[in-house]
Scaffold this active site. Structure first.
Site, mmCIF file in Angstrom:
data_model
loop_
_atom_site.group_PDB
_atom_site.id
_atom_site.type_symbol
_atom_site.label_atom_id
_atom_site.label_comp_id
_atom_site.label_asym_id
_atom_site.label_seq_id
_atom_site.Cartn_x
_atom_site.Cartn_y
_atom_site.Cartn_z
ATOM 1 N N SER A 254 0.739 -1.169 -0.031
ATOM 2 C CA SER A 254 0.125 -0.079 -0.020
ATOM 3 C C SER A 254 0.928 1.081 0.103
ATOM 4 C CB SER A 254 -0.967 -0.049 1.250
ATOM 5 O OG SER A 254 0.005 0.206 2.494
ATOM 6 N N LYS A 255 0.382 2.397 0.093
ATOM 7 C CA LYS A 255 0.774 3.663 0.112
ATOM 8 C C LYS A 255 1.996 3.663 0.956
ATOM 9 C CE LYS A 255 -1.602 6.953 -2.655
ATOM 10 N NZ LYS A 255 -3.002 6.399 -2.788
ATOM 11 N N ARG A 256 1.904 3.154 2.146
ATOM 12 C CA ARG A 256 2.742 3.012 3.477
ATOM 13 C C ARG A 256 4.223 2.447 2.708
ATOM 14 N NH1 ARG A 256 2.191 -0.806 6.756
ATOM 15 N NH2 ARG A 256 0.522 -1.626 5.582
ATOM 16 N N GLY A 258 5.527 3.183 0.298
ATOM 17 C CA GLY A 258 6.344 4.122 -0.681
ATOM 18 C C GLY A 258 5.250 4.283 -2.084
#
Ligand code: GLU
Length: 491
Positions: A254-256, A258
């Site tokens: 996920s966005k976490r 990167g």
């Protein structure tokens, strides 16, 4: 299987495509191309509330960037179009009506408020969530009453209350669901749009899809789809669910973790050939060791059997390494073309590109070896373009030398460089190696001094090549600047 393979990539334009979505597209594309079949793109835009502006453009751009050409779909057309679900509403409506008339679906008039209360009650009683079938058996009178109240119903599917739904997934094997764990899911919403389940099944059939290859997160939808195929008297396609991409912490990527949007990778200067190769090897492998594979080799060797059953980790170090390999494999011209937009974004480099392209062309081969992504190139080449380097005296005076010996060395080098002919890599080396001994210095000391003088940095491309590309004028100017700095220190 040849000629019968028809697969589809069916993104919802609810956001920009991320690496997971595009890997699904890639697996479908590889499977189609391997079997000489068709790759279809279908836009599943039935969730009006979640539509994101520009998402369709981003999806198509991403596919094009990676060279995943489609045989049918947006902008190319095809016999089974339209390929936007929002343009096929009539077909879904007809199907829903057919299911109602044959007793497999029903109108549900429950208000959002009632459903909310029902859910809260289920949570309180620790019951599994799901619709309680309140409207499943309304009498015609009850229904007429609701209609008279002007309530616009949704259409729900009548899931059989008993039995099991099973299928043979080409990756996961035999998958079984108890029907009583499925609720009466919605087919048609009150806004007239179908749900994913209805539209997906109707279209996979209408588009003659042979294999549904999609991420594992959809596996729980598959029994619903199979029940629909059954109710409609249709032959279902083969199902292939592949594991998801995981972050280094083994959680869903996920966005976490990167950048996840595929176009972000393009922006950072990952090459399409890198992304193609890299994504194909997340969860698929030829033999557990081959890393660099061309498009053709991937098409020739792709098989569903070699998709692993466990989630594969997104390994950024590997991506950077692989991009370096592909960057190094570019010809000088290709590298120049690829890097131009990045240089243009940098003021000094951009100016040089316009005023002295030949100079830029000479510089680039010196950094091609070291660039991991194209966006690194402006920083790696910056010292070539700067008019004045930001010299640091501490770094200029290398280990074992002092201000005096540094000044002496630079003065002698200045004098010799003025006369050096030709001013190229070989003559520079022939001059400077013996000069170190002459000055009573180690070669590392003299070269270190010159490296900092010429580039402002301690780590830079090979010294003689760098000086040759900088040219006599720039080298002398930079020596002058270093001497100035020293002079000020001594004053
Ligand atoms: N529209 C779904 C998605 O966004 C498609 C899933 C499927 O392939 O059935 O991924």
């Amino acid at each position: 299987m040849t000629n019968l393979v028809r697969v589809r990539y069916a993104p919802s334009p609810t956001g920009y495509p991320h690496v997971g979505n595009i890997r699904t597209a890639l697996f479908n594309w590889l499977f189609a191309r391997h079997h000489g079949g068709s790759f279809i793109v279908r836009i599943e835009d039935t969730d009006v509330t979640r539509k994101v502006k520009g998402a369709v453009r981003a999806i198509l751009d991403s596919l094009r960037w990676l060279g995943l050409d489609w045989d049918e779909g947006p902008e190319v057309g095809g016999d089974c179009g339209p390929y936007f679900q929002s343009q096929r509403l009539e077909i879904y409506k007809e199907t829903a009506e057919r299911l109602i008339s044959q007793g497999d679906a029903y109108h549900c008039y429950c208000s959002p408020q009632r459903l909310e209360e029902m859910r809260a009650e289920q949570v309180r009683r620790k019951q599994p969530p799901g619709y309680d079938r309140h409207c499943r058996d309304l009498t015609p009178e009850e229904r007429a009453k609701k209609e008279a109240e002007g309530i616009v119903p949704v259409v729900r599917f009548k899931v059989p209350l008993e039995g099991r739904t099973r299928f043979n997934d080409l990756i996961y094997g035999d998958v079984v669901f108890e029907n009583n764990t499925l609720d009466d899911f919605i087919l048609l919403k009150s806004d007239g749009y179908p749900t994913y389940h209805l539209a997906n099944v109707v279209d996979d059939h209408a588009m003659e899809v042979s294999h549904v290859i999609r991420a594992e997160e959809w596996i729980s939808s598959t029994p619903r789809h199979l029940l629909l195929y059954q109710a409609l008297g249709l032959e279902p396609p083969q199902f292939v669910h592949h594991p998801m991409i995981l972050g280094p912490d083994r959680a869903k990527l996920s966005k976490r973790h990167g950048a996840v949007s595929i176009l972000d990778y393009r922006e950072q200067g990952y090459l399409p050939q890198t992304m193609f190769n890299f994504l194909a090897l997340i969860g698929w492998s030829l033999d557990d060791k081959t890393e660099i594979m061309s498009r053709q080799a991937l098409v020739d060797n792709f098989s569903l059997e070699r998709i692993s059953k466990t989630g594969a980790i997104f390994n950024r170090e590997k991506l950077d390494w692989m991009n370096g390999v592909y960057i190094r494999s570019l010809t000088a011209d290709e590298f120049f073309e690829a890097v131009q937009p990045y240089l243009m974004m940098d003021m000094a480099a951009g100016e040089a590109l316009i005023s002295d392209e030949q100079y830029v062309r000479k510089i680039l081969p010196l950094v091609q070896e070291r660039a991991k992504k194209l966006a690194d190139v402006p920083a790696l080449t910056r010292f070539f373009f700067e008019l004045q380097l930001d010299l640091d005296l501490q770094t200029l005076i290398v280990t074992g030398m002092d201000v005096q010996s540094t000044r002496k060395a630079l003065e002698v080098v200045r004098e010799r460089l003025e006369k050096l002919e030709p001013f190229d890599e070989n003559s520079l080396e022939a001059l400077l190696r013996p000069l170190a001994t002459e000055l009573g210095l180690k070669t590392g000391q003299l070269f270190g001094t010159l490296r900092v003088t010429a580039t402002g940095e301690t780590a830079a491309p090979p010294l003689f090549q760098t000086m040759a590309v900088l040219g006599r004028k720039r080298c002398l100017k930079r020596i002058e600047a270093a001497l100035d700095k020293i002079g000020k220190e001594l004053a």
